[in-house]
Design a protein around this motif. Structure first.
Motif, PDB file in Angstrom:
ATOM      1  N   GLY A   1      -7.897 -78.416  27.574  1.00  0.00           N
ATOM      2  CA  GLY A   1      -8.745 -77.862  26.514  1.00  0.00           C
ATOM      3  C   GLY A   1      -7.996 -77.524  25.235  1.00  0.00           C
ATOM      4  N   PRO A   2      -6.860 -76.806  25.318  1.00  0.00           N
ATOM      5  CA  PRO A   2      -6.123 -76.495  24.086  1.00  0.00           C
ATOM      6  C   PRO A   2      -5.636 -77.747  23.353  1.00  0.00           C
ATOM      7  N   VAL A   3      -5.268 -78.762  24.089  1.00  0.00           N
ATOM      8  CA  VAL A   3      -4.820 -80.014  23.480  1.00  0.00           C
ATOM      9  C   VAL A   3      -5.997 -80.662  22.752  1.00  0.00           C
ATOM     10  N   LEU A   4      -7.133 -80.726  23.415  1.00  0.00           N
ATOM     11  CA  LEU A   4      -8.328 -81.326  22.818  1.00  0.00           C
ATOM     12  C   LEU A   4      -8.777 -80.541  21.591  1.00  0.00           C
ATOM     13  N   ASP A   5      -8.755 -79.218  21.676  1.00  0.00           N
ATOM     14  CA  ASP A   5      -9.144 -78.384  20.531  1.00  0.00           C
ATOM     15  C   ASP A   5      -8.246 -78.657  19.327  1.00  0.00           C
ATOM     16  N   GLU A   6      -6.940 -78.749  19.555  1.00  0.00           N
ATOM     17  CA  GLU A   6      -6.015 -79.019  18.455  1.00  0.00           C
ATOM     18  C   GLU A   6      -6.223 -80.426  17.911  1.00  0.00           C
ATOM     19  N   LEU A   7      -6.500 -81.390  18.778  1.00  0.00           N
ATOM     20  CA  LEU A   7      -6.785 -82.752  18.324  1.00  0.00           C
ATOM     21  C   LEU A   7      -7.996 -82.755  17.399  1.00  0.00           C
ATOM     22  N   ILE A   8      -9.011 -82.025  17.734  1.00  0.00           N
ATOM     23  CA  ILE A   8     -10.216 -81.949  16.899  1.00  0.00           C
ATOM     24  C   ILE A   8      -9.881 -81.368  15.529  1.00  0.00           C
ATOM     25  N   ARG A   9      -9.058 -80.315  15.492  1.00  0.00           N
ATOM     26  CA  ARG A   9      -8.670 -79.710  14.216  1.00  0.00           C
ATOM     27  C   ARG A   9      -7.823 -80.679  13.379  1.00  0.00           C
ATOM     28  N   VAL A  10      -6.919 -81.396  14.040  1.00  0.00           N
ATOM     29  CA  VAL A  10      -6.079 -82.371  13.334  1.00  0.00           C
ATOM     30  C   VAL A  10      -6.945 -83.491  12.754  1.00  0.00           C
ATOM     31  N   LYS A  11      -7.890 -83.980  13.546  1.00  0.00           N
ATOM     32  CA  LYS A  11      -8.769 -85.046  13.057  1.00  0.00           C
ATOM     33  C   LYS A  11      -9.548 -84.593  11.822  1.00  0.00           C
ATOM     34  N   ALA A  12     -10.013 -83.355  11.827  1.00  0.00           N
ATOM     35  CA  ALA A  12     -10.754 -82.830  10.675  1.00  0.00           C
ATOM     36  C   ALA A  12      -9.855 -82.795   9.438  1.00  0.00           C
ATOM     37  N   GLU A  13      -8.611 -82.385   9.607  1.00  0.00           N
ATOM     38  CA  GLU A  13      -7.697 -82.341   8.470  1.00  0.00           C
ATOM     39  C   GLU A  13      -7.379 -83.748   7.960  1.00  0.00           C
ATOM     40  N   ILE A  14      -7.224 -84.681   8.870  1.00  0.00           N
ATOM     41  CA  ILE A  14      -6.984 -86.064   8.441  1.00  0.00           C
ATOM     42  C   ILE A  14      -8.165 -86.584   7.648  1.00  0.00           C
ATOM     43  N   ARG A  15      -9.369 -86.332   8.128  1.00  0.00           N
ATOM     44  CA  ARG A  15     -10.565 -86.778   7.403  1.00  0.00           C
ATOM     45  C   ARG A  15     -10.611 -86.166   6.011  1.00  0.00           C
ATOM     46  N   ASP A  16     -10.277 -84.878   5.905  1.00  0.00           N
ATOM     47  CA  ASP A  16     -10.239 -84.224   4.599  1.00  0.00           C
ATOM     48  C   ASP A  16      -9.215 -84.886   3.685  1.00  0.00           C
ATOM     49  N   TRP A  17      -8.043 -85.172   4.225  1.00  0.00           N
ATOM     50  CA  TRP A  17      -6.977 -85.798   3.435  1.00  0.00           C
ATOM     51  C   TRP A  17      -7.402 -87.180   2.954  1.00  0.00           C
ATOM     52  N   LEU A  18      -8.021 -87.939   3.835  1.00  0.00           N
ATOM     53  CA  LEU A  18      -8.454 -89.286   3.471  1.00  0.00           C
ATOM     54  C   LEU A  18      -9.570 -89.275   2.446  1.00  0.00           C
TER      55      LEU A  18
END
Length: 106
Positions: free
Chosen positions: A87-104
């Motif tokens: 769960g913690p890994v998946l939660d962090e992956l979701i946050r990272v994906k959101a930041e990548i989308r923002d950056w892109l």
């Protein structure tokens, strides 16, 4: 495209060095990471045994390559048996994906 602020989940300097400052290449790398992340998220939610170990290991190295160092650390913590839940890994992956989308989107 500029790097996000201090609250960033991604050290874009890591990615910048990997891409030798080429913003287009950085974008390509992040787009590939996003594409791959769908499979990693599914694996974290549903795999077990060796398949899960493989998913976590791949995610760890890919995360660190793009500068998502905390995500890489979560993966390593799981690999070392310090946490059992993905769960913690998946939660962090979701946050990272959101930041990548923002950056892109910049």
């Amino acid at each position: 495209m500029s790097s996000p602020g201090a609250a960033s989940r991604i050290d874009f300097g890591v990615l910048d060095r990997l891409a030798a400052g080429d913003q287009g290449l950085m974008q390509d790398i992040l787009e590939i990471f996003l594409e791959e992340s769908t499979g990693w998220a599914e694996g974290l939610a549903g795999e077990a045994g060796e398949a899960l170990v493989e998913t976590i290991h791949t995610l760890k190295s890919s995360s660190r390559a793009v500068g998502a160092l905390d995500l890489g650390d979560f993966c390593e913590t799981w690999e070392l048996g310090e946490i059992e839940d993905t769960g913690p890994v998946l939660d962090e992956l979701i946050r990272v994906k959101a930041e990548i989308r923002d950056w892109l989107a910049r």
